[in-house]
Motif scaffolding. Structure first.
Motif, mmCIF file in Angstrom:
data_model
loop_
_atom_site.group_PDB
_atom_site.id
_atom_site.type_symbol
_atom_site.label_atom_id
_atom_site.label_comp_id
_atom_site.label_asym_id
_atom_site.label_seq_id
_atom_site.Cartn_x
_atom_site.Cartn_y
_atom_site.Cartn_z
ATOM 1 N N SER A 43 0.819 -1.265 -0.120
ATOM 2 C CA SER A 43 -0.042 0.026 0.006
ATOM 3 C C SER A 43 0.886 1.292 0.080
ATOM 4 O O SER A 43 0.564 2.347 0.602
ATOM 5 C CB SER A 43 -0.975 0.014 1.301
ATOM 6 N N LEU A 44 2.077 1.073 -0.455
ATOM 7 C CA LEU A 44 3.082 2.281 -0.561
ATOM 8 C C LEU A 44 3.448 2.686 0.623
ATOM 9 O O LEU A 44 3.935 3.899 0.774
ATOM 10 C CB LEU A 44 2.474 3.533 -1.443
ATOM 11 N N ASN A 45 3.572 1.773 1.523
ATOM 12 C CA ASN A 45 3.991 1.955 2.829
ATOM 13 C C ASN A 45 5.360 1.639 2.887
ATOM 14 O O ASN A 45 5.773 0.732 2.905
ATOM 15 C CB ASN A 45 3.064 1.345 4.120
ATOM 16 N N VAL A 46 6.334 2.873 2.979
ATOM 17 C CA VAL A 46 7.691 2.746 2.924
ATOM 18 C C VAL A 46 8.212 1.760 3.996
ATOM 19 O O VAL A 46 8.964 0.784 3.820
ATOM 20 C CB VAL A 46 8.612 4.016 3.011
ATOM 21 N N GLY A 47 7.630 1.918 5.284
ATOM 22 C CA GLY A 47 8.100 1.101 6.350
ATOM 23 C C GLY A 47 7.947 -0.360 6.393
ATOM 24 O O GLY A 47 8.702 -1.010 6.429
ATOM 25 N N VAL A 48 6.660 -0.545 5.934
ATOM 26 C CA VAL A 48 6.179 -2.016 5.768
ATOM 27 C C VAL A 48 7.069 -2.692 4.462
ATOM 28 O O VAL A 48 7.481 -3.749 4.690
ATOM 29 C CB VAL A 48 4.738 -2.028 5.403
ATOM 30 N N SER A 49 7.487 -1.824 3.627
ATOM 31 C CA SER A 49 8.040 -2.340 2.247
ATOM 32 C C SER A 49 9.362 -2.888 2.709
ATOM 33 O O SER A 49 10.016 -3.906 2.418
ATOM 34 C CB SER A 49 8.000 -1.426 1.115
#
Length: 490
Positions: A43-49
């Motif tokens: 979901s374009l979440n940098v931290g999760v990525s």
């Protein structure tokens, strides 16, 4: 090469070249293709990525160390196929072979298209590469790889070492540049990491899909088990090579992803067909050619390793009687040339579709089904043959962890978002019965296959090998008189 009057695969790969092979096959298309997919399903979440990239490294390490036990217990090329046949029976082994007959060429096609796109992109500045030139170039690349593989494993090992140096140089440049940009402290660069987890958090289905994308970038860690028959001292070299290579790859992948995000926004990465090229356009536009060469070298060497390992599985399946004898014949350079040619022909047909993200999911889905079956076989053989000599023995939590991850990645997409393409994959796997029962179990059509084998032997100048008899004889001796071998646990 002839040895004792027989043509056989040669044990010529040591620790250094084994590690180079792992670098070559793992660091390929994935790090240039998968960041887009991981961000999409995060979901374009940098931290999760970034967290998923780190978790993928851990999962890959656990799975690879569990997988390594097969190659050290049965040190022969195509060890994973032979292991499945011995532990779970010929039908399950055939299902594994059936999946590989199609999923491996599909993976080659996906990487070939990506490589063709990177090579052609500088000739089409400011626009996408047309499909026809890209597909023609991808076909030319695959068949050049076939010629290289036909020259034997020594030629392949030399090429892999050179290409690994090139790709590591490019990736180190990308990583260091990203760190420098972060140290400089540009506000727009730092903001993405200071508020890394502020975006929408993905659900379980999206996380599973993101894992499939990220683990695709680590795919190939099983190559040393697939070519164990060509390794020197496989019982020691396989675990050592796995630990060395995957540790360094994990570090490089994290740094490269941080560098991408230090220069490009998540949305820019999503809309980029070639992330590394877009990155260099923003940082040093005049160096685009260097990135293109590095990316091309990286994917080319990964393709080369995949083709090498896939041909060895067909080679041993032929020796075990589940494929025509022609697949286990070798040319004068000790290469199973017919197995290489089959893989290339099928990959050439698969190049026609070009939805790479969907193709990754298909390949990743079937790969984790296969891995789950292997972990089941590993457990069964532990109890069924407890006295089987195991020079290297992985701990049970690693096996159960790999099985759990395999179940999660296979079942979550099917339960949370049932789609027809999952049903088609399972239907395709079960369709293998239509070929197994008449052609393998009942051995129908053997007369015609023998005629085709004789014709192709003369046409391609290949010869059968009987080293399988030596392997079987040695294994029977080990079972009757098992030596005292202390198992190494990791």
């Amino acid at each position: 090469m002839k040895k004792g009057g027989n043509i056989q695969l040669q044990r010529v790969i040591g620790y250094f070249h084994g590690t180079m092979f792992l670098f070559s096959i793992i660091i390929g298309a994935g790090i240039f293709m998968a960041p887009k997919g991981v961000l999409k399903y995060s979901s374009l979440n940098v931290g999760v990525s970034l967290s998923i990239w780190a978790a993928c490294a851990l999962v890959a390490m656990i799975a690879a160390l569990s997988y390594a036990e097969m190659g050290t217990t049965f040190p022969r090329s195509g060890a994973q196929y032979y292991f499945l046949k011995r532990s779970l029976g010929p039908l399950i082994a055939f299902f594994y072979l059936w999946i590989g007959l199609f999923s491996t060429p599909a993976g080659l096609a996906a990487r070939g298209l990506l490589l063709a796109g990177y090579i052609a992109q500088p000739f089409y500045p400011g626009c996408s590469v047309p499909e026809m030139p890209k597909k023609c170039l991808a076909l030319a690349i695959l068949w050049c790889l076939g010629i290289l593989n036909a020259r034997g494993v020594k030629e392949v090992a030399w090429f892999q070492t050179v290409s690994t140096v090139v790709k590591m140089t490019v990736l180190c440049f990308v990583s260091v540049t990203g760190i420098v940009l972060l140290v400089r402290g540009r506000k727009e660069n730092l903001a993405r990491f200071e508020k890394a987890f502020d975006a929408e958090v993905p659900d379980a289905l999206q996380i599973a899909e993101a894992f499939l994308q990220g683990l695709y970038a680590y795919s190939g860690w099983g190559i040393l088990v697939q070519i164990a028959g060509e390794l020197k001292n496989p019982s020691e070299n396989i675990p050592k090579c796995v630990i060395t290579a995957l540790t360094l790859v994990a570090l490089i992948y994290l740094l490269v992803n941080i560098s991408y995000l230090a220069v490009l926004t998540p949305k820019e990465i999503m809309f980029s067909d070639a992330v590394a090229v877009t990155w260099i356009d923003r940082v040093i536009p005049s160096m685009q050619w260097a990135i293109s060469i590095g990316v091309a070298s990286s994917i080319f060497s990964s393709l080369n390793c995949t083709l090498l390992s896939a041909s060895r599985v067909l080679y041993v399946a032929s020796q075990e009687g589940q494929l025509p004898l022609i697949f286990s014949t070798l040319n004068s350079h000790s290469c199973p040339a017919v197995a290489v040619i089959y893989t290339l022909i099928f990959a050439s047909f698969v190049i026609i579709p070009s939805d790479l993200i969907l193709l990754i999911n298909y390949v990743g889905f079937t790969n984790w089904i296969q891995l789950g079956l292997m972990m089941m076989g590993l457990l069964k053989l532990r109890f069924q043959e407890p006295n089987l000599p195991r020079p290297y023995k992985v701990r049970l939590p690693f096996i159960f962890g790999t099985m759990a991850m395999s179940l999660f990645l296979v079942l979550t997409p099917m339960i949370k978002s049932p789609q027809m393409h999952y049903f088609y994959v399972l239907l395709f796997i079960l369709s293998g019965l239509l070929f197994y029962l008449p052609f393998v179990h009942l051995n129908l059509g053997s007369t015609y296959f023998n005629k085709i084998t004789c014709f192709l032997q003369l046409l391609l100048n290949v010869s059968p090998t009987d080293d399988i008899n030596e392997c079987i004889s040695a294994e029977e001796t080990l079972q009757k008189n098992p030596p005292e071998i202390a198992a190494k646990k990791v």
